[in-house]
Design a protein around this motif. Structure first.
Motif, PDB file in Angstrom:
ATOM      1  N   ARG A   1      98.272 -14.702  30.470  1.00  0.00           N
ATOM      2  CA  ARG A   1      98.293 -16.104  30.904  1.00  0.00           C
ATOM      3  C   ARG A   1      99.706 -16.675  30.837  1.00  0.00           C
ATOM      4  NH1 ARG A   1      92.859 -18.976  28.641  1.00  0.00           N
ATOM      5  NH2 ARG A   1      93.391 -20.526  30.176  1.00  0.00           N
ATOM      6  N   GLU A   2     100.476 -16.190  29.858  1.00  0.00           N
ATOM      7  CA  GLU A   2     101.866 -16.635  29.751  1.00  0.00           C
ATOM      8  C   GLU A   2     102.664 -16.181  30.970  1.00  0.00           C
ATOM      9  OE1 GLU A   2     104.896 -15.627  26.433  1.00  0.00           O
ATOM     10  OE2 GLU A   2     103.245 -16.735  25.517  1.00  0.00           O
TER      11      GLU A   2
ATOM     12  N   LEU B   1     101.779 -18.337  33.722  1.00  0.00           N
ATOM     13  CA  LEU B   1     102.489 -19.607  33.597  1.00  0.00           C
ATOM     14  C   LEU B   1     103.927 -19.485  34.122  1.00  0.00           C
ATOM     15  CD1 LEU B   1     102.823 -22.516  32.066  1.00  0.00           C
ATOM     16  CD2 LEU B   1     104.150 -21.086  30.538  1.00  0.00           C
TER      17      LEU B   1
ATOM     18  N   ALA C   1     103.840 -19.573  37.684  1.00  0.00           N
ATOM     19  CA  ALA C   1     103.546 -20.929  38.142  1.00  0.00           C
ATOM     20  C   ALA C   1     104.775 -21.820  38.031  1.00  0.00           C
ATOM     21  CB  ALA C   1     102.403 -21.510  37.317  1.00  0.00           C
TER      22      ALA C   1
ATOM     23  N   PRO D   1      99.603 -14.611  39.984  1.00  0.00           N
ATOM     24  CA  PRO D   1      99.690 -15.750  39.064  1.00  0.00           C
ATOM     25  C   PRO D   1      98.366 -16.481  38.885  1.00  0.00           C
ATOM     26  CG  PRO D   1     101.083 -16.074  41.025  1.00  0.00           C
ATOM     27  CD  PRO D   1     100.623 -14.660  41.030  1.00  0.00           C
ATOM     28  N   ALA D   2      97.647 -16.695  39.977  1.00  0.00           N
ATOM     29  CA  ALA D   2      96.393 -17.442  39.863  1.00  0.00           C
ATOM     30  C   ALA D   2      95.388 -16.674  39.015  1.00  0.00           C
ATOM     31  CB  ALA D   2      95.819 -17.710  41.247  1.00  0.00           C
TER      32      ALA D   2
ATOM     33  N   LEU E   1      96.393 -16.780  35.348  1.00  0.00           N
ATOM     34  CA  LEU E   1      96.081 -18.063  34.706  1.00  0.00           C
ATOM     35  C   LEU E   1      94.595 -18.190  34.405  1.00  0.00           C
ATOM     36  CD1 LEU E   1      98.415 -20.395  36.772  1.00  0.00           C
ATOM     37  CD2 LEU E   1      98.542 -20.015  34.314  1.00  0.00           C
ATOM     38  N   ARG E   2      93.765 -17.533  35.240  1.00  0.00           N
ATOM     39  CA  ARG E   2      92.316 -17.581  35.010  1.00  0.00           C
ATOM     40  C   ARG E   2      91.892 -16.645  33.883  1.00  0.00           C
ATOM     41  NH1 ARG E   2      91.740 -16.791  40.710  1.00  0.00           N
ATOM     42  NH2 ARG E   2      91.627 -18.807  41.750  1.00  0.00           N
TER      43      ARG E   2
ATOM     44  N   LEU F   1     100.179 -20.913  44.437  1.00  0.00           N
ATOM     45  CA  LEU F   1      99.901 -19.709  43.629  1.00  0.00           C
ATOM     46  C   LEU F   1      98.923 -18.797  44.353  1.00  0.00           C
ATOM     47  CD1 LEU F   1      99.535 -21.377  40.113  1.00  0.00           C
ATOM     48  CD2 LEU F   1     101.472 -20.081  40.974  1.00  0.00           C
TER      49      LEU F   1
ATOM     50  N   ARG G   1     108.938 -23.709  44.001  1.00  0.00           N
ATOM     51  CA  ARG G   1     108.027 -24.251  42.992  1.00  0.00           C
ATOM     52  C   ARG G   1     108.794 -24.662  41.729  1.00  0.00           C
ATOM     53  NH1 ARG G   1     104.028 -20.552  43.592  1.00  0.00           N
ATOM     54  NH2 ARG G   1     104.946 -19.163  42.058  1.00  0.00           N
TER      55      ARG G   1
ATOM     56  N   LEU H   1     103.819 -28.296  36.381  1.00  0.00           N
ATOM     57  CA  LEU H   1     102.418 -27.937  36.131  1.00  0.00           C
ATOM     58  C   LEU H   1     102.071 -28.126  34.662  1.00  0.00           C
ATOM     59  CD1 LEU H   1     102.838 -24.902  38.338  1.00  0.00           C
ATOM     60  CD2 LEU H   1     100.710 -26.135  38.511  1.00  0.00           C
TER      61      LEU H   1
END
Lengths: 410, 232
Positions: free
Chosen positions: A295-296, A299, A302, A402-403, A406-407, B61, B88, B94
């Protein structure tokens, strides 16, 4: 500084901590691998260096030998010593004798040393533990430490010497009487091969023992510093007739030197696996980090981090772990090598097998010789392999969507 | 909601479908949205309605199946992943429910990470990062590690990080979802104050009617399209 370099540094050296736990484990692996590799290489180099040095000291730089005894060697000496490349030359006579003391026999090598020119080529004075060169005469003998121990000889004791020539006399039913010689000195060269079974007599005595008359087995010479031994042997051979041959101390011991080189190379390849195993620990640690920090990573994407940047962040961690581990490994190796003899003697003391170690390996101390190129090769290899270990986790991290990252529920 | 040229973020006829076992799930069905600079908009919706997916599409994303996402005058549809990432970094902030701070960095370093990625670290950005931490009430905690901070404190660091680069758009996905009611309220108030101060357009995805009601515009994602909230 690019963000990925900063982030990689922080992963290894987090703020407020010296080293992260996973980095500590990985760095320790690399440190131990590099340390062991360098210690083993340097000790092997030390053995090779000392053995080569002793070989050169106890064989002379070049020997000219013949199938038959050489007559008129005095002219040869004169001719050789006139050459600027030759520092000193001496006649050479050697063989095997039987020594007997207190009914105990032994069959050591015997060297005949010309008292006038011999010491300049074969520096026996340096090796004498007791006695001096002046004590050696035609009825006395120098014995190596091993011979002295085996036959319980000391300076001043007498020993009976039998030669192969006496066997010929036995064939014609002659009564053979050994030559009694007085031990005038005991020597140790530091090389077990010589120290275990060698005696030295004067050239005249050797000629008498082997029935050589005025002839010798060859001529041995010491070259001036900087003269290429192998090249000069070639020069000498070009001027010699077929029955004579000039050979360097390396030629005389070529098989032994080959084994030494092979042993060092094999040891390097065996030890290199320690570094490879350490690199696997880096790869696993980083792979775990990628999974743990999915997840990092999402991020970072993102926030605008490129795939290259994310990959580089993990790859650089491998590089940093490799670099830190290698530096610590080199420092550790230098410390271990500095105290190697303390460690060696402690080990010998604890096991009570100091003499056995000396007998087996031929050294009463642990030699070491630092070769900068060895250090550079090991350091570059270790850093390269560590960086390579970071590539797979880096590739995996860079591929994360990335998506999806993050999920991730991890 | 108007699809005008002043929008800092615009979605036009956006469709998104996911392949799931046994078929396809159409999450967004021709969704339209736009927001102007300095305006805050909330998006509510049931769990699984596609709110987070919509935010990911807004952030570039993920790619849309149909339709168009624009940041200011620029359509991002045909940008490469590298170009999207680079844009971005400077045009979007975000904030996530789970804060996502880097555990090995101090609060200040976490805030500055946004500038590092954008390649804009300077003495001024350091000063601005300190100022923002001060603004979110963590001026004396800049060297604190995230592991030693409360959830509310961490989220405030994440907010400071999101607006460090002065982005025109801030996307917040359930920023109070992991916080208790009181802390959530404080954090939300701070977030709204900051976006007004900085003139940032805020798109807030939330379950909370109260927080949604504090925004200038309120939307509900229902059946794949955005509808104006009846409570607006």
């Amino acid at each position: 500084m690019p963000w990925y370099f900063h982030a990689a540094l922080k992963q290894i050296f987090p703020s407020g901590k010296l080293l992260s736990f996973f980095a500590f484990i990985s760095v320790t692996g690399v440190t131990l691998g590099v340390m062991v590799l360098l210690v083993v290489q340097s000790v092997m180099n030390g053995f090779v260096f000392d053995i080569q040095s002793n070989l050169a000291k106890t064989n002379g730089d070049i020997q000219i030998v013949s199938r038959a005894p050489i007559v008129g060697w005095e002219d040869w000496l004169e001719n050789l010593e006139a050459r600027p490349e030759v520092k000193a030359a001496a006649p050479l006579a050697h063989g095997v004798v039987m020594l007997q003391a207190r009914n105990r026999p032994m069959f050591p090598y015997v060297w005949g040393l010309d008292l006038e020119s011999g010491p300049e080529v074969l520096p026996f004075e340096d090796f004498l533990q007791s006695g001096t060169m002046d004590d050696l005469d035609d009825r006395s003998i120098f014995v190596s430490g091993g011979v002295a121990r085996e036959l319980t000889l000391g300076v001043g004791t007498e020993v009976a010497v039998y030669t192969p020539l006496m066997l010929d006399r036995m064939k014609v039913d002659e009564v053979i009487r050994p030559i009694t010689m007085r031990v005038a000195g005991i020597f140790e060269t530091g090389w077990n091969e010589v120290d275990s079974r060698t005696v030295v007599v004067t050239l005249r005595t050797m000629q008498e023992l082997y029935g050589l008359g005025e002839s010798v087995h060859g001529v041995v010479m010491k070259l001036e510093d900087g003269v290429d031994t192998a090249e000069y042997a070639g020069v000498l051979n070009a001027g010699l007739s077929e029955e004579y041959h000039a050979q360097t101390w390396m030629d005389v011991n070529s098989d032994f030197l080959f084994v030494l080189r092979l042993e060092k190379t094999m040891m390097f390849f065996i030890m290199i696996f320690i570094v490879l195993v350490a690199s696997f620990s880096i790869a696993i640690s980083l792979m775990m980090a990628v999974i743990r920090k999915t997840r990092e990573i999402g991020l970072l994407s993102a926030m605008g981090a490129s795939r290259f940047g994310i990959g580089a962040c993990f790859c650089l961690q491998g590089f940093l772990i490799g670099t830190v581990g290698t530096i610590l490994g080199i420092i550790g190796a230098l410390v271990a090598l500095h105290f190697r003899n303390n460690i060696f003697h402690l080990f010998a003391h604890l096991t009570g097998r100091g003499q056995a170690l000396t007998d087996a390996y031929g050294f009463s101390y642990l030699p070491a010789h630092y070769i900068i190129s060895d250090f550079i090769i090991v350091a570059l290899f270790s850093i390269f392999v560590s960086t390579l270990a970071g590539l797979i986790p880096a590739w995996r991290a860079a591929r994360l969507q990335p998506a999806e990252a993050l999920r991730n529920d991890a | 909601m108007t699809l005008d040229s002043q929008s800092v973020l615009r979605a036009k006829d956006v469709r998104k479908t996911f392949v799931i076992p046994g078929g396809e799930l159409e999450v967004l069905r021709g969704l339209n949205f736009s927001i102007r600079e300095g305006v805050s908009a909330s998006i509510r919706g049931e769990s699984g309605s596609g709110k987070s997916t919509l935010l990911h599409l807004f952030a570039g994303l993920e790619g849309v199946d149909q339709g168009e996402i624009s940041w200011g005058p620029d359509s991002i549809n045909h940008w490469s992943p590298r170009k999207r990432a680079a844009e971005r970094a400077v045009r979007l902030g975000l904030v996530f429910q789970a804060y996502h701070l880097v555990g090995e960095m101090t609060a200040l370093e976490n805030v500055l990470l946004a500038a590092r990625i954008a390649g804009t670290v300077s003495a001024e950005t350091r000063e601005r990062a300190r100022h923002l931490l001060d603004r979110v009430g963590l001026g004396n905690r800049e060297k604190q590690m995230p592991g030693k901070m409360s959830g509310g404190e961490r989220q405030r660091v994440a907010v400071a990080r999101a607006i460090l680069n002065n982005p025109p758009i801030l996307l917040a996905d359930e920023p109070t979802g992991n916080l208790d009611e009181k802390t959530g309220e404080t954090t939300m108030e701070l977030l709204l104050e900051l976006v007004r101060e900085q003139g940032v357009a805020l798109v807030l995805v939330t379950h909370s009617r109260r927080f949604a009601g504090a925004c200038d515009e309120q939307w509900v994602l229902h059946d794949g399209i955005l509808e104006a909230s009846a409570e607006a």
